[in-house]
Design a protein around this motif. Structure first.
Motif, mmCIF file in Angstrom:
data_model
loop_
_atom_site.group_PDB
_atom_site.id
_atom_site.type_symbol
_atom_site.label_atom_id
_atom_site.label_comp_id
_atom_site.label_asym_id
_atom_site.label_seq_id
_atom_site.Cartn_x
_atom_site.Cartn_y
_atom_site.Cartn_z
ATOM 1 N N SER A 45 -25.335 -21.884 -43.569
ATOM 2 C CA SER A 45 -24.843 -20.645 -44.023
ATOM 3 C C SER A 45 -25.017 -20.445 -45.366
ATOM 4 O O SER A 45 -25.528 -19.244 -45.806
ATOM 5 C CB SER A 45 -23.415 -20.348 -43.459
ATOM 6 N N GLN A 87 -22.231 -14.516 -38.212
ATOM 7 C CA GLN A 87 -21.819 -14.535 -36.865
ATOM 8 C C GLN A 87 -20.459 -13.916 -36.354
ATOM 9 O O GLN A 87 -20.575 -13.728 -35.278
ATOM 10 C CB GLN A 87 -21.419 -16.274 -36.526
ATOM 11 N N HIS A 88 -19.708 -13.525 -37.101
ATOM 12 C CA HIS A 88 -18.434 -12.848 -36.855
ATOM 13 C C HIS A 88 -18.168 -11.760 -37.680
ATOM 14 O O HIS A 88 -18.724 -11.351 -38.666
ATOM 15 C CB HIS A 88 -17.506 -14.066 -36.808
ATOM 16 N N ARG A 337 -11.968 -18.061 -33.284
ATOM 17 C CA ARG A 337 -11.409 -18.813 -34.105
ATOM 18 C C ARG A 337 -10.917 -18.195 -35.418
ATOM 19 O O ARG A 337 -9.836 -18.498 -35.786
ATOM 20 C CB ARG A 337 -12.482 -19.927 -34.698
ATOM 21 N N HIS A 338 -11.270 -17.056 -35.659
ATOM 22 C CA HIS A 338 -11.045 -16.374 -36.807
ATOM 23 C C HIS A 338 -9.835 -15.349 -36.490
ATOM 24 O O HIS A 338 -8.971 -15.396 -37.321
ATOM 25 C CB HIS A 338 -12.234 -15.729 -37.478
ATOM 26 N N ASP A 396 -9.858 -21.483 -46.030
ATOM 27 C CA ASP A 396 -11.177 -20.553 -46.051
ATOM 28 C C ASP A 396 -12.064 -21.263 -46.867
ATOM 29 O O ASP A 396 -13.308 -20.734 -47.227
ATOM 30 C CB ASP A 396 -10.664 -19.259 -46.297
ATOM 31 N N LEU A 398 -13.357 -24.270 -45.894
ATOM 32 C CA LEU A 398 -13.972 -25.198 -45.185
ATOM 33 C C LEU A 398 -15.119 -24.495 -44.204
ATOM 34 O O LEU A 398 -15.060 -23.235 -44.124
ATOM 35 C CB LEU A 398 -12.821 -25.668 -44.106
ATOM 36 N N GLN A 403 -13.122 -25.963 -39.742
ATOM 37 C CA GLN A 403 -11.988 -25.349 -39.389
ATOM 38 C C GLN A 403 -11.690 -25.409 -37.972
ATOM 39 O O GLN A 403 -10.517 -25.483 -37.606
ATOM 40 C CB GLN A 403 -12.383 -24.106 -39.436
HETATM 41 N N1 ATP Z 1 -18.262 -15.360 -50.644
HETATM 42 C C1 ATP Z 1 -17.549 -16.212 -50.108
HETATM 43 N N2 ATP Z 1 -16.196 -16.131 -50.616
HETATM 44 C C2 ATP Z 1 -15.215 -16.728 -50.040
HETATM 45 N N3 ATP Z 1 -15.292 -17.587 -48.674
HETATM 46 C C3 ATP Z 1 -16.717 -17.630 -48.268
HETATM 47 C C4 ATP Z 1 -17.562 -16.934 -48.805
HETATM 48 N N4 ATP Z 1 -18.495 -16.992 -47.787
HETATM 49 C C5 ATP Z 1 -18.198 -17.748 -46.902
HETATM 50 N N5 ATP Z 1 -16.733 -18.193 -47.001
HETATM 51 C C6 ATP Z 1 -16.156 -18.900 -46.044
HETATM 52 O O1 ATP Z 1 -16.512 -20.019 -45.888
HETATM 53 C C7 ATP Z 1 -16.728 -20.734 -44.547
HETATM 54 C C8 ATP Z 1 -17.908 -20.738 -44.061
HETATM 55 O O2 ATP Z 1 -18.487 -19.613 -44.323
HETATM 56 P P1 ATP Z 1 -19.677 -19.307 -43.366
HETATM 57 O O3 ATP Z 1 -20.413 -17.906 -43.566
HETATM 58 O O4 ATP Z 1 -20.547 -20.707 -43.255
HETATM 59 O O5 ATP Z 1 -19.105 -19.131 -41.827
HETATM 60 P P2 ATP Z 1 -19.686 -19.407 -40.563
HETATM 61 O O6 ATP Z 1 -20.390 -20.742 -40.701
HETATM 62 O O7 ATP Z 1 -20.622 -18.361 -40.269
HETATM 63 O O8 ATP Z 1 -18.353 -19.668 -39.590
HETATM 64 P P3 ATP Z 1 -18.454 -19.718 -38.036
HETATM 65 O O9 ATP Z 1 -19.157 -20.928 -37.867
HETATM 66 O O10 ATP Z 1 -17.030 -19.826 -37.722
HETATM 67 O O11 ATP Z 1 -19.092 -18.325 -37.629
HETATM 68 C C9 ATP Z 1 -15.826 -19.138 -44.004
HETATM 69 O O12 ATP Z 1 -14.611 -19.589 -43.645
HETATM 70 C C10 ATP Z 1 -15.871 -18.296 -44.667
HETATM 71 O O13 ATP Z 1 -14.896 -17.432 -44.711
#
Ligand code: ATP
Ligand code: ATP
Ligand code: MG
Ligand code: MG
Lengths: 502, 340, 322, 322
Positions: A45, A87-88, A337-338, A396, A398, A403
């Motif tokens: 991500s 994703q969300h 999850r969120h 947040d 992780l 998570q």
């Molecule tokens: N710019 C940011 N500032 C603070 N927290 C962030 C930022 N970007 C991502 N996060 C946090 O880091 C974590 C991982 O973010 P990511 O965008 O990878 O979510 P994701 O992999 O799409 O999650 P999921 O697999 O549940 O959809 C998430 O909990 C998100 O809230």
């Protein structure tokens, strides 16, 4: 071949104390579908967020169609045709479906927003992508699957040249995946490139032209695309052999019924009778709206039970609320999850402990046993290999998969008699998935029973002792899992459907 | 610094401070700004430094400030204008214990004994306004009849309450006068809206306003605009003139009195109240003498009240200052604070 | 059968239009107690008195739609009006002085917007502090006295009449119509709702979130300045307690009018209804001649009732859709 | 290298403790202008005056932690104190009268809590209306005058001394300590943070969300009642404008102290720092003898500065972690 459409060179990213990426490289041509694989927290991500311009890289270059993206913000990158589908949480619940599709780029006539065009075009696109929704209805009222599809339609409709799909298929049914892949292929044929992130190796092999694996912040391109197999990819992701967990041969004693459900009714659930055996993993199968998920939620008290009884160990249990269910020994992990899982502001330690406040952690006068809480959190962190610096990291920070492991820890630590798992491995990498599954199976050996609801039938068939098929709010059939195949499973599911409509 | 130990004997102050503090209840109204100037000027005249603390219309805040003054700063004397008459008793008791001479001005202090209270007779102000209203009605309609609007103020203000009370007491003596009583002060927009509504309401029953009374000049500013919008703003003597009576003595309103638009203004001795209180403190308690409860006092400074009388009140020696009715003939008296 | 479903329809209708029905009820009750309430004079007074509140209610709604709040509308109105009036007294022609007011309002909005977006400060506390500063400055500059004797041309819109009808309600109608268009048919308006509904999604969708937010704050300030001008003209003065009567009512009008404090939801028609309802309550209480000490209580109870009915409406809406 | 990292450490430290540093700075500056500021008398006065504000700040924080807001703390304090004093004047013994105050506060909190949870009404507007009703009732019952002549036993805690030291700051210390424990070590406290951070997830995790919310409102009311008693004792009266100065300061103290208005984040130590900072500013301005028309402005500017510094601190925190 000349210049690739996208070239990522030596990109690194540091979050405070965490090094999320170290020197990633990637080339993607127009019309190419490139898949990114990697364990939770590997940096997938992070990489796509850097490409889309959500946050800047610590070092390295990203060049798109000859433009150095370093100088461009997210808006400029969108103008160039880079679209990210996270994703969300990406829709506007209080705006109409049609407006959601066009948000950020509304068609105008005489300087004013042209609502009739918006509604017409939206209706066409919804029909084209097989979404049955009123363009004038609110997104708030859509099912979560439709809302997710809407996200994807939104980025596809506007002439994007590179679409990034971050785990778009989690919790989709097989049919919905096929629909999604069909329009990804359509767009690919028109020259759109894709970055596709998923933990499902099968679909990655199915869909992609090229694949890279991220591990420990480093990137490994899969050289020999044509001959790659799931096993091979799994090894690359995990950095070694992955042993697939399987149910033991011997089955739980059919006469030892732990939970007896009679005449259960709630919203979407009509009169369910079911017995759950001690130590059994009971797979739950059903299309959205079949009552499968609703049944799980009712059994946990998350949806209101209108009639029926549930006996656990012969004792009548009250299902008035999740709190009551937990007290009775029934635990549930939500698919969302969120919204229904994480406490983003709290640390890992508290996220694990939160459901035990009224139980194991309680001391006199409403005080909590904080020392015990820390010990238990530490223990689960080690057992489930949760990737965090300490148990005092905020939730947040992780990655998504980690998570999820925290949530599993939370519920296991309540020591439930019945564990209800609703898509427990969504967004979880293959190694972590096996870690979670084997933990669950281990506990069933000590007498816990589990309900297992997932659209990943391959996984379901590995873990389930019996399968319950839901249709129209009722149990359509219950089948022993005697080395069933996915084909047999879908056949039973579809024949139930036909029998009901006949 | 000052140890807080009271000097024996009681002559003079414990601290030897050269500051006289005035605790005012608010700084949003010009009246209170002028009142503070009265204290500061008198203090300067007497060779002291005059200082002001503002309670911003809050009883608790005033308490806090007075506690600070009494316990920590210990000025040579304290002049207090209580925002709430009941809630200063305790702290004034402490001031007495600390041997700080205290004068209470403008609003009285209940349940407390202080060296002197210098007060306005607000009921009397209202009565004077009421009598003027009756007189104007008689001139206009030939008898004591007509419609009188009283825009009363927010009830937390004792002064507004008493002015309304005095006014309505007089008006209610005349059965042929219709009294319309409505909340319309102190904010100007409140007055405009309230009077607009009353005018519209009366109009639908075929009646007209003859006299408007407000308890304070800021409200009168709003009254002027309401009369203008309703086409009822005419000079005294013209047939459709609506009589306006106001209180306080704000410069803008005095101008309207001089120009013949506003009939009368009941003016209080704003400079006098603080000035006289400060002078009395200096002449008696700061000099080690008790304030008398009878006889007269002639202040050195120039005020509307040139000589005042001591009486015995609930809180000790008391001086009641007389209000002055101002009409076009005496509106430019420089001792009226609004003309300064 | 039909009886049941038509009963249900009536209930549906009343729930969706609760504020309007409350408004009609309020007018009806006032009229019952005092028939003069229905006179043209009083009804046009209500519109006149609703204008300043209405502009301030749109001003605050612009920011509430973002999910933020702007508690400095009244302070902005007062301080802007003050600068314009001072400039006018110093010789600036009236139209330019009015322009100064509106520009000053916008500038204050800009400062709020920049602090909230660029420093990521919390809006509630920022605008609360800003309001204190502005009201403090008003007090410091006026020294506690009032600036009155404003020229008629300055007061024309506030006090003038067009074809015998007061000009102020025209402003109300024009501004509400304009903002109805802005909210529903312009890109900025729709972006406002998108940002308020889900700022992260708006960002990903390519909406310039910060720019939209700053724009909303600037317009909020501009409208507050406009309201300041009209109020100064209406009461013929800039006083040191300028506009304080509106402080609580502004939020109440917006929220009772259905603008959601969590952002992303609201309609101009609702804001209009909320504004009129509060004004009718005000005017009604004044005309009914309620005993003075009971007025605050009566006003409070009416707003409380409106809040409860609004809550029931939403609860009913949520029940229906689930 | 070490120079850079130790500079960074100092910056980190100052940013994390911005409010405390501001507090020390404020005290230092006041002391510079007026050395008497450091006297035991003034410093103990600051603590005395911080007590009522401090209790109200915790009261509002209980609800802000939920992501809601309680604008009725001051009204609750006034109305509760009034009922207790009336009961006492009617012959109820003092200890029971104090109990009446605290129970009345809790009951008002309960009503707020029930409306917000069961009717799903918006907290801001509900408590705003509740505050108007309570202040209106206070005015109606007192008729604009005050109830004074309170017995010494009623005022003992507010005005009394224990071993020569004023008793009031002891209340401050005890209550802050107690709530520190509640917030960090009890089930209710942690549930409060969970509900504020993600209410739906909290529900699924087995927390009785509505009960926690109602509990928070009740405690908020209880603390407001307690503050009402202490303030009544301190002023020796219940007045019709009881406590209105605290209205803005209560929110400011909580937010400057780092309690997040979106819920789920805050610490008691922060609330204490915010309370003390505002009190020092108040007392300081009064003691410095600032020109009267400038006091509001100066106070506003100080709070504004605190808000900006707080925003910079948060911004810095966010930068560091991303
Ligand atoms: N710019 C940011 N500032 C603070 N927290 C962030 C930022 N970007 C991502 N996060 C946090 O880091 C974590 C991982 O973010 P990511 O965008 O990878 O979510 P994701 O992999 O799409 O999650 P999921 O697999 O549940 O959809 C998430 O909990 C998100 O809230
Ligand atoms: N805002 C953030 N602050 C601190 N650390 C972060 C942040 N966002 C991501 N990380 C960390 O960066 C690493 C990479 O996270 P990223 O979200 O990119 O993983 P991912 O490969 O998408 O994992 P998943 O498969 O679980 O979605 C993780 O260790 C994560 O905890
Ligand atoms: Mg990810
Ligand atoms: Mg993920």
């Amino acid at each position: 071949m000349s210049q690739p459409l996208l070239r990522v060179t030596n990109v690194s990213k540091i979050f405070g104390a965490t090094r999320a990426l170290s020197g990633a490289n990637l080339d993607i041509a127009a019309g190419e579908i490139h898949s990114l694989l990697g364990r939770n927290g590997a940096g997938k991500s992070t990489l796509v967020n850097i490409i889309a311009g959500v946050y800047p890289q610590t070092e390295g270059d990203v060049v798109f169609d000859g433009h150095d993206l370093r100088k461009l913000d997210i808006f400029a990158r969108q103008k160039l045709g880079i679209r990210l589908v996270p994703q969300h949480e990406n829709s506007f619940p209080d705006l109409t479906v049609a407006e959601n599709i066009f948000a950020g780029d509304l068609p105008k006539k005489n300087g004013l927003v042209d609502w009739s065009t918006i509604n017409e075009v939206a209706a066409q696109e919804l029909a084209a992508y097989g979404v049955d929704a009123d363009p004038r209805g609110m997104v708030r009222d859509l099912s979560s699957i439709d809302a997710r599809k809407l996200n994807i339609i939104r980025s596809m409709h506007s002439g994007a040249r590179l679409i990034i799909l971050d785990e778009p298929t989690t919790a989709l049914t097989t049919r919905e995946r096929e629909e999604l892949f069909a329009f990804v292929r359509d767009l690919k044929a028109m020259g759109t490139a894709f970055i596709f992130i998923s933990h499902y190796l099968g679909e990655v092999l199915d869909l992609s032209d090229s694949i890279s694996v991220l591990r420990d912040g480093l990137m490994y391109p899969v050289e020999d695309r044509a001959s790659a197999t799931q096993e091979h990819l799994g090894e690359l992701v995990a950095g070694g052999q992955v042993e697939l967990t399987r149910r033991r041969a011997e089955r739980p004693d059919p006469s030892d019924v732990l939970v007896q459900i009679r005449g259960l009714r709630s919203a979407g659930v009509e009169d369910v009778d079911l017995g759950i055996r001690r130590g059994e993993v009971l797979g739950i199968i059903g299309f959205p709206g079949s009552g499968a998920r609703e049944f799980c939620r009712a059994l946990f008290g998350a949806d209101r039970v209108t009639s029926g009884t549930v006996h656990l160990e012969g004792r009548l249990v009250r299902l008035s609320s999740p709190r009551q269910a937990l007290r009775e020994g029934i635990a549930y992990i939500s698919f969302d999850r969120h919204r229904e899982g994480i406490m983003p502001l709290m640390d890992v330690n508290e996220n694990i402990g939160i459901s035990s406040h009224a139980g194991a952690l309680r001391r006199a006068w409403g005080f909590l046993d904080l020392k015990r809480q820390r010990q238990r959190s530490q223990q689960y962190r080690d057992e489930l290999k949760i990737k965090c610096n300490t148990i005092f990291d905020p939730m947040d920070s992780l990655s998504g998969g980690n998570q999820q492991k925290v949530l599993v820890s939370r519920l296991l630590s309540t020591q439930p008699s019945l564990l209800i798992l609703d898509e427990p491995t969504v967004g979880i990498d293959i190694l972590s998935r096996e870690e979670i599954i084997s933990k669950v199976l281990e506990l069933t050996r000590t007498g816990m029973s589990a309900l297992y609801l997932t659209n990943d039938y391959e996984e379901l068939l590995r873990v389930a002792d019996r399968l319950v098929f839901f249709d129209e709010g009722r149990v359509a059939s219950v089948v022993d899992n005697d080395d069933l195949t996915i084909e047999q499973l879908t056949q039973i599911r579809d024949s139930n459907k036909e029998a009901a409509s006949a | 610094t000052t140890g807080g130990a009271p000097a024996s004997g009681g002559a003079g102050t414990a601290s030897g401070s050269k500051e006289i503090y005035y605790s005012t209840k608010n700084s949003t109204e010009p009246v209170h700004v002028a009142m503070a100037n009265g204290v500061v000027n008198a203090a300067t005249m007497l060779g002291y430094q005059g200082k002001v603390t503002v309670a911003e219309a809050d009883a608790a805040k005033q308490n806090d400030q007075l506690n600070n003054l009494v316990q920590n700063i210990q000025p040579a004397a304290l002049v207090v204008n209580p925002y709430d008459s009941d809630s200063v008793a305790d702290v004034l008791g402490r001031a007495k214990q600390a041997n700080i001479p205290v004068a209470v001005i403008d609003n009285k202090a209940n349940n407390a004994q202080v060296d002197v209270s210098v007060l306005f007779d607000s009921v009397k102000s209202g009565q004077i306004a009421g009598e003027k209203a009756v007189e104007l009605l008689k001139e206009k309609n030939g008898s004591e009849s007509g419609v009188v609007v009283n825009l009363y103020g927010e009830v937390v203000s004792q002064v507004f309450k008493e002015r309304s009370q005095g006014f309505e007491q007089v008006i209610k003596r005349y059965p042929n006068i219709q009294l319309v009583s409505v909340l319309g002060a102190p904010q100007a927009d409140k007055a405009t809206s309230a009077l607009n509504n009353v005018i519209a309401d009366l109009k639908s029953s075929g009646k007209k306003v003859d006299v408007v009374n407000t308890p304070t000049d800021t409200a009168t500013l709003g009254v002027i605009e309401s009369l203008k919008t309703n086409g009822m703003w005419h000079k005294v003597g013209q047939p459709d003139h609506v009589a306006v009576i106001s209180h306080d003595g704000l410069g803008d309103i005095l101008h309207q009195v001089k120009d013949g638009y506003i009939d009368a203004e009941v003016v209080i001795d704003v400079f006098g109240v603080g000035g006289i209180a400060t002078e009395v403190l200096k002449a008696y308690p700061m000099d080690g003498k008790p304030v008398p409860t009878s006889g007269t006092f002639t202040p050195q400074g120039k005020y509307l009240n040139t000589q005042v009388t001591f009486t015995k009140g609930d809180s000790g020696p008391t001086i009641m200052l007389d209000p002055v009715l101002v009409t076009a003939s005496n509106a430019d008296n420089p001792l009226i604070w609004g003309n300064a | 059968m039909t009886a049941v479903s038509s009963g249900r329809k009536i209930l549906d209708f009343s729930m969706n239009n609760a504020v309007w029905i409350l408004l009609i009820l309020a007018i009806g009750i006032m009229g019952l107690f005092r028939p003069s309430f229905f006179s043209v004079g009083i009804l046009s007074n209500i519109l006149v008195q609703a204008t300043v509140l209405g502009l301030l209610a749109i001003a605050i709604s612009m920011v509430i739609l973002l999910g933020d709040i702007n508690l400095s509308t009244v302070g902005t109105a007062g301080f802007s009006a003050l600068t314009g009036v001072i400039a006018m007294k110093a010789g600036l022609p009236v139209p330019l002085a009015i322009l100064v007011i509106v520009i000053m309002g916008s500038l204050i909005g800009l400062v709020n917007g920049l602090i909230v977006t660029k420093l990521r400060a919390n809006a509630l506390i920022t605008t609360l502090a800003m309001n204190m500063v502005l009201q403090g400055a008003l007090l410091a500059i006026t020294g506690g006295s009032s600036l009155s004797n404003l020229p008629d041309s300055f007061k024309f819109v506030s006090q003038g009449r067009i074809a015998g009808f007061p000009a102020l309600p025209l402003v109300l109608i024009v501004v509400f119509f304009l903002f109805h268009i802005i909210w529903t048919r312009t890109e900025f308006g729709r972006d406002l709702f998108a940002v308020g509904g889900n700022p992260r999604a708006a960002y990903i969708a390519g909406i310039k979130v910060d720019r939209v937010k700053i724009g909303a704050y600037v317009i909020s300030g501009l409208l507050s300045g406009l309201a300041g001008w009209l109020l100064a003209g209406y009461m013929g003065a800039v006083t040191s307690s300028f506009g304080t009567t509106y402080e609580m009512q502004v939020i109440a009008a917006a929220v009772i009018g259905g603008v959601s404090l969590t952002g992303g939801r609201g309609s101009i028609l609702g804001v209009l209804a909320g504004t009129l309802l509060l004004t009718v309550i005000q005017v009604g209480l004044a005309i009914l001649g309620i005993q003075q000490t009971l007025i605050t209580l009566a006003g409070g109870l009416m707003i409380f009732a409106a809040v409860l009915i609004d809550a029931l409406r939403n609860l009913y809406g949520a029940r229906r859709s689930s």
